[in-house]
Design a protein around this motif. Structure first.
Motif, PDB file in Angstrom:
ATOM      1  N   ARG A 408       0.973  -1.346  -0.110  1.00  0.00           N
ATOM      2  CA  ARG A 408      -0.019   0.051   0.031  1.00  0.00           C
ATOM      3  C   ARG A 408       0.820   1.326   0.163  1.00  0.00           C
ATOM      4  NH1 ARG A 408      -5.624  -0.710   1.447  1.00  0.00           N
ATOM      5  NH2 ARG A 408      -5.612   1.552   1.618  1.00  0.00           N
ATOM      6  N   ILE A 409       2.136   1.316   0.882  1.00  0.00           N
ATOM      7  CA  ILE A 409       2.840   2.492   0.847  1.00  0.00           C
ATOM      8  C   ILE A 409       3.550   2.697  -0.767  1.00  0.00           C
ATOM      9  CG2 ILE A 409       5.310   3.142   1.637  1.00  0.00           C
ATOM     10  CD1 ILE A 409       4.549   1.755   4.206  1.00  0.00           C
ATOM     11  N   LYS A 410       3.822   1.468  -1.391  1.00  0.00           N
ATOM     12  CA  LYS A 410       4.580   1.628  -2.631  1.00  0.00           C
ATOM     13  C   LYS A 410       3.553   2.241  -3.747  1.00  0.00           C
ATOM     14  CE  LYS A 410       8.487   0.240  -1.385  1.00  0.00           C
ATOM     15  NZ  LYS A 410       9.790   1.098  -1.350  1.00  0.00           N
ATOM     16  N   LEU A 411       2.248   1.882  -3.415  1.00  0.00           N
ATOM     17  CA  LEU A 411       0.909   2.097  -4.440  1.00  0.00           C
ATOM     18  C   LEU A 411       0.164   3.444  -3.975  1.00  0.00           C
ATOM     19  CD1 LEU A 411       0.042  -1.262  -5.569  1.00  0.00           C
ATOM     20  CD2 LEU A 411       1.532   0.280  -6.784  1.00  0.00           C
ATOM     21  N   GLY A 413      -0.407   6.680  -3.880  1.00  0.00           N
ATOM     22  CA  GLY A 413      -1.022   7.648  -4.686  1.00  0.00           C
ATOM     23  C   GLY A 413      -2.243   6.713  -5.533  1.00  0.00           C
ATOM     24  N   TYR A 414      -1.822   5.933  -6.173  1.00  0.00           N
ATOM     25  CA  TYR A 414      -2.924   5.072  -7.038  1.00  0.00           C
ATOM     26  C   TYR A 414      -4.076   4.344  -6.301  1.00  0.00           C
ATOM     27  CZ  TYR A 414       1.203   5.278 -10.192  1.00  0.00           C
ATOM     28  OH  TYR A 414       2.201   5.447 -11.071  1.00  0.00           O
ATOM     29  N   VAL A 415      -3.794   4.033  -4.967  1.00  0.00           N
ATOM     30  CA  VAL A 415      -4.719   3.508  -3.978  1.00  0.00           C
ATOM     31  C   VAL A 415      -5.575   4.788  -3.723  1.00  0.00           C
ATOM     32  CG1 VAL A 415      -4.987   2.394  -2.056  1.00  0.00           C
ATOM     33  CG2 VAL A 415      -3.353   1.682  -3.141  1.00  0.00           C
ATOM     34  N   ASP A 416      -5.047   5.971  -3.276  1.00  0.00           N
ATOM     35  CA  ASP A 416      -5.755   7.089  -3.146  1.00  0.00           C
ATOM     36  C   ASP A 416      -6.815   7.527  -4.125  1.00  0.00           C
ATOM     37  OD1 ASP A 416      -4.756   6.984  -0.672  1.00  0.00           O
ATOM     38  OD2 ASP A 416      -3.273   8.424  -1.183  1.00  0.00           O
ATOM     39  N   ASP A 417      -6.397   7.117  -5.322  1.00  0.00           N
ATOM     40  CA  ASP A 417      -7.343   7.643  -6.559  1.00  0.00           C
ATOM     41  C   ASP A 417      -7.965   6.476  -7.003  1.00  0.00           C
ATOM     42  OD1 ASP A 417      -6.251  10.208  -6.446  1.00  0.00           O
ATOM     43  OD2 ASP A 417      -4.558   9.817  -8.058  1.00  0.00           O
ATOM     44  N   GLU A 418      -8.125   5.320  -6.449  1.00  0.00           N
ATOM     45  CA  GLU A 418      -9.151   4.212  -6.828  1.00  0.00           C
ATOM     46  C   GLU A 418      -8.636   3.653  -7.922  1.00  0.00           C
ATOM     47  OE1 GLU A 418     -12.854   5.758  -6.278  1.00  0.00           O
ATOM     48  OE2 GLU A 418     -12.811   5.769  -4.290  1.00  0.00           O
ATOM     49  N   LEU A 419      -7.365   3.867  -8.422  1.00  0.00           N
ATOM     50  CA  LEU A 419      -6.612   3.167  -9.577  1.00  0.00           C
ATOM     51  C   LEU A 419      -6.363   1.681  -9.146  1.00  0.00           C
ATOM     52  CD1 LEU A 419      -4.773   6.295 -11.256  1.00  0.00           C
ATOM     53  CD2 LEU A 419      -6.951   5.299 -11.862  1.00  0.00           C
ATOM     54  N   VAL A 420      -6.057   1.564  -8.076  1.00  0.00           N
ATOM     55  CA  VAL A 420      -5.798  -0.045  -7.731  1.00  0.00           C
ATOM     56  C   VAL A 420      -7.199  -0.593  -7.012  1.00  0.00           C
ATOM     57  CG1 VAL A 420      -4.303  -1.534  -6.293  1.00  0.00           C
ATOM     58  CG2 VAL A 420      -3.522   0.452  -7.254  1.00  0.00           C
ATOM     59  N   GLN A 421      -7.738  -1.417  -7.393  1.00  0.00           N
ATOM     60  CA  GLN A 421      -9.163  -1.877  -6.968  1.00  0.00           C
ATOM     61  C   GLN A 421      -8.981  -3.139  -6.257  1.00  0.00           C
ATOM     62  OE1 GLN A 421     -11.814  -1.547 -10.489  1.00  0.00           O
ATOM     63  NE2 GLN A 421     -11.718   0.853 -10.596  1.00  0.00           N
ATOM     64  N   ILE A 422      -8.598  -3.156  -5.113  1.00  0.00           N
ATOM     65  CA  ILE A 422      -8.632  -4.392  -4.301  1.00  0.00           C
ATOM     66  C   ILE A 422      -9.580  -4.501  -3.261  1.00  0.00           C
ATOM     67  CG2 ILE A 422      -6.991  -5.832  -3.022  1.00  0.00           C
ATOM     68  CD1 ILE A 422      -4.756  -4.644  -4.500  1.00  0.00           C
ATOM     69  N   SER A 423     -10.337  -5.394  -2.975  1.00  0.00           N
ATOM     70  CA  SER A 423     -11.365  -5.424  -2.068  1.00  0.00           C
ATOM     71  C   SER A 423     -10.913  -6.399  -0.948  1.00  0.00           C
ATOM     72  CB  SER A 423     -12.519  -6.103  -2.699  1.00  0.00           C
ATOM     73  OG  SER A 423     -12.432  -7.381  -3.001  1.00  0.00           O
ATOM     74  N   GLU A 424     -10.064  -7.514  -1.221  1.00  0.00           N
ATOM     75  CA  GLU A 424      -9.459  -8.337  -0.112  1.00  0.00           C
ATOM     76  C   GLU A 424      -8.032  -8.223  -0.107  1.00  0.00           C
ATOM     77  OE1 GLU A 424     -11.430 -12.244   0.302  1.00  0.00           O
ATOM     78  OE2 GLU A 424     -12.377 -11.810  -1.765  1.00  0.00           O
ATOM     79  N   TRP A 425      -7.437  -7.164   0.692  1.00  0.00           N
ATOM     80  CA  TRP A 425      -6.080  -6.825   0.739  1.00  0.00           C
ATOM     81  C   TRP A 425      -5.433  -8.186   1.469  1.00  0.00           C
ATOM     82  CZ3 TRP A 425      -2.902  -3.393  -1.184  1.00  0.00           C
ATOM     83  CH2 TRP A 425      -3.205  -2.347  -1.898  1.00  0.00           C
ATOM     84  N   GLU A 426      -6.294  -8.982   2.458  1.00  0.00           N
ATOM     85  CA  GLU A 426      -5.529  -9.948   3.188  1.00  0.00           C
ATOM     86  C   GLU A 426      -5.257 -11.073   2.236  1.00  0.00           C
ATOM     87  OE1 GLU A 426      -8.163  -8.313   3.896  1.00  0.00           O
ATOM     88  OE2 GLU A 426      -7.904  -7.494   5.711  1.00  0.00           O
ATOM     89  N   LYS A 427      -5.748 -11.167   1.143  1.00  0.00           N
ATOM     90  CA  LYS A 427      -5.646 -12.377   0.177  1.00  0.00           C
ATOM     91  C   LYS A 427      -4.230 -12.062  -0.532  1.00  0.00           C
ATOM     92  CE  LYS A 427      -8.907 -13.695  -2.428  1.00  0.00           C
ATOM     93  NZ  LYS A 427      -9.847 -13.969  -3.681  1.00  0.00           N
ATOM     94  N   ASP A 444       9.663  -4.026  -6.716  1.00  0.00           N
ATOM     95  CA  ASP A 444       9.428  -4.234  -8.058  1.00  0.00           C
ATOM     96  C   ASP A 444       8.003  -4.565  -8.585  1.00  0.00           C
ATOM     97  OD1 ASP A 444      10.608  -4.720 -10.709  1.00  0.00           O
ATOM     98  OD2 ASP A 444      11.038  -7.050 -10.312  1.00  0.00           O
ATOM     99  N   ILE A 445       7.264  -5.245  -8.046  1.00  0.00           N
ATOM    100  CA  ILE A 445       5.740  -5.513  -8.110  1.00  0.00           C
ATOM    101  C   ILE A 445       5.083  -4.223  -8.297  1.00  0.00           C
ATOM    102  CG2 ILE A 445       3.590  -6.465  -7.529  1.00  0.00           C
ATOM    103  CD1 ILE A 445       5.579  -9.067  -5.994  1.00  0.00           C
ATOM    104  N   ALA A 446       5.254  -3.306  -7.486  1.00  0.00           N
ATOM    105  CA  ALA A 446       4.469  -2.047  -7.388  1.00  0.00           C
ATOM    106  C   ALA A 446       5.059  -1.343  -8.791  1.00  0.00           C
ATOM    107  CB  ALA A 446       5.037  -1.343  -6.027  1.00  0.00           C
ATOM    108  N   SER A 447       6.056  -1.224  -9.097  1.00  0.00           N
ATOM    109  CA  SER A 447       6.824  -0.590 -10.139  1.00  0.00           C
ATOM    110  C   SER A 447       5.980  -1.236 -11.542  1.00  0.00           C
ATOM    111  CB  SER A 447       8.206  -0.684 -10.430  1.00  0.00           C
ATOM    112  OG  SER A 447       8.859  -0.145 -11.493  1.00  0.00           O
ATOM    113  N   SER A 448       5.946  -2.486 -11.670  1.00  0.00           N
ATOM    114  CA  SER A 448       5.244  -3.022 -12.863  1.00  0.00           C
ATOM    115  C   SER A 448       3.750  -2.532 -12.789  1.00  0.00           C
ATOM    116  CB  SER A 448       5.330  -4.588 -12.721  1.00  0.00           C
ATOM    117  OG  SER A 448       6.746  -4.941 -12.705  1.00  0.00           O
ATOM    118  N   LEU A 449       3.118  -2.631 -11.775  1.00  0.00           N
ATOM    119  CA  LEU A 449       1.717  -2.266 -11.506  1.00  0.00           C
ATOM    120  C   LEU A 449       1.752  -0.667 -11.912  1.00  0.00           C
ATOM    121  CD1 LEU A 449       0.632  -4.000  -8.353  1.00  0.00           C
ATOM    122  CD2 LEU A 449       0.083  -4.736 -10.497  1.00  0.00           C
ATOM    123  N   SER A 450       2.667   0.114 -11.665  1.00  0.00           N
ATOM    124  CA  SER A 450       2.485   1.411 -11.859  1.00  0.00           C
ATOM    125  C   SER A 450       2.707   1.637 -13.385  1.00  0.00           C
ATOM    126  CB  SER A 450       3.603   2.164 -11.194  1.00  0.00           C
ATOM    127  OG  SER A 450       3.802   3.384 -11.835  1.00  0.00           O
TER     128      SER A 450
END
Length: 501
Positions: A408-411, A413-427, A444-450
């Protein structure tokens, strides 16, 4: 608000190669001029090698700072002639200050550089460099007989450039531009330069080595706790009397901390974040602190320079006139110990490092904190390991919640703008936790998602907007990614990581 601009290593290296070729050309013929003043004709003396390197860094840093600032949004009218002239002046000021600092502890004769000539910075870059080199060579020819004379004239050369830059920098003509640099930090080779050319970490301020913050560190609580304790005690040091009250009363406190952990666990990031916290303490207690990253000092390309660099740093610390944080990243790769087949230079560096750790343990030298990291403590000499009072195992994220927080830290800004749509963060966190993914792979994963999010065709009108309006448009034009896409990317990166391991 402080703005930190880090020069790209690739840009610095490209410009260094370019400058090296240029200065070797007959048009400049600088290196030959320096070589002619060397008393050792068969091989360059240490002094001449350092001077050549300093001159090369002066011009390559200047070129890199100029090009970086020209592309940045810090100066709104970068394209105007006046703005370009100021950027040339400012980049020369920063690079001259850094070059001068690199030579400040070098032995030199009493020869004096002729500073009577005024520099015209309001000219083309090539014309400026040619005039600087010609004036420098003229001074070499007229006043230098040996390498110590060369060091003295080179110091004077850097001072001459700096003094002329400051006259322009402080002039009424460029006052508006100069005001924009007050909170600007340019990071070059681990050193941050700010304002009118002062080097943070060298003249009382603190190096902002990255944007890392303590609240971005996930896990590593014991390392954070130990560094916080060390910092609180460090600032008790009495600068006036050059004595530490805790050491006076109890003999010692933990000043040498070694963080041990596998690559990607967040050792270096944690150190950077904690060093960045130091600015607040420095301001709170009104005590200057210097940050010395000796990682590069330990692996100089010149024979014997590494041990000389270490000696110089610890001599400065040993004066007891300021507080210091000393950083040694990946210590096992630069201090090699005393194996029978080890190169004599590496043994010399090891010996110098050990000797200086011993010499600053007297009761009035509680003015430093040494923070080091290693991936392989088994490769370190036992004598060096013993010098660290605390050896802390760093594991990085250790729970599902840790992994969720890190991603969540790495993403953010995207999370705040609802560009990352995850309902079950625990999964998502469970997949990372079950595979014991290192923190660097999460980044690295966050960079690829970005990259996935920003991989869109931008509308033509966006290039005509200012940066603030452009930023406001991103949430409406960027892609959004689903939880399934996030999990697919995580599994892909895990498989790639295992293949490379």
């Amino acid at each position: 608000m402080i703005e930190v601009i880090c020069l790209e290593e690739e840009l610095l290296e490209d410009n260094a190669r370019h400058i090296r070729r240029e200065l070797a050309r007959p048009y400049y013929n600088l290196f030959s001029a320096l070589k002619s003043k060397d008393s050792r004709k068969d091989v360059n003396s240490r002094e001449i090698s350092i001077v050549c390197d300093s001159i090369e860094r002066l011009f390559s840093t200047q070129k890199s700072v100029y090009e970086t600032l020209l592309k940045s949004n810090h100066f709104k009218d970068n394209g105007s002639l006046e703005a370009k002239d100021f950027l040339q002046i400012y980049s020369c000021l920063l690079s001259a200050e850094k070059a001068l600092n690199n030579l400040k502890n070098e032995r030199a004769s009493n020869r004096v550089f002729d500073k009577s000539i005024k520099i015209d910075f309001e000219t083309g870059h090539n014309t400026l460099i040619k005039s600087l080199v010609d004036t420098y060579k003229e001074n070499l020819s007229r006043t230098c007989d040996d390498e110590l004379d060369v060091v003295a004239i080179t110091k004077g050369f850097f001072e001459w450039i700096k003094d002329n830059c400051l006259q322009y920098y402080k002039s009424e003509k460029y006052s508006d531009y100069a005001a924009l640099t007050n909170n600007l930090h340019i990071k070059v080779d681990g050193v941050s330069i700010s304002g009118n050319g002062k080097l943070n970490g060298q003249i009382g301020d603190v190096v902002i080595s990255s944007d890392a913050r303590k609240d971005q560190v996930v896990g590593n609580k014991e390392l954070i706790r130990q560094i916080e304790t060390g910092l609180k005690l460090l600032f008790l040091y009495d600068l006036k009397n050059k004595i530490h009250p805790h050491i006076l009363r109890y003999g010692s406190y933990v000043q040498r901390i070694l963080a041990i952990g596998r690559p990607g666990c967040g050792k270096s990031f944690t150190l950077e974040a904690m060093v960045n916290e130091v600015r607040q303490l420095s301001e709170l207690y009104r005590k200057p602190i210097h940050t010395k990253d000796i990682s590069n000092d330990l692996k100089s390309k010149y024979y014997s320079e590494s041990s000389h660099n270490i000696k110089r740093v610890f001599q400065e610390v040993d004066k007891g006139e300021s507080l210091y944080i000393i950083i040694a990243d990946d210590l096992d790769t630069v201090i090699f110990g005393r194996k029978e087949n080890e190169e004599s230079e590496n043994i010399s560096v090891f010996g110098e490092f050990i000797r200086n750790l011993e010499s600053i343990k007297s009761q009035n030298k509680g003015n430093y904190l040494l923070l080091a990291t290693t991936n392989k403590p088994e490769n370190m000499d036992p004598a060096l390991l013993r010098r660290f009072q605390k050896k802390i195992i760093v594991k990085g994220p250790e729970s599902i919640d840790d992994y969720i927080s890190l991603l969540r830290i790495k993403l953010a800004g995207y999370v705040d703008d609802e560009l990352v749509q995850i309902s079950e963060w625990e999964k998502v966190g469970a997949v990372l936790y079950e595979n014991k993914v290192p923190g660097s792979l999460v980044a690295d994963i966050a960079s690829s998602l970005s990259d996935r999010i920003s991989d869109v065709d931008l509308p033509n009108n966006i290039y005509k907007l200012d940066c603030y309006k452009t930023a406001e448009m991103f949430p409406h034009i960027y892609n959004s990614i689903t939880e399934r896409e996030v999990l697919d990317e995580i599994n892909l990166k895990i498989n790639e990581y295992r293949c490379l391991a």
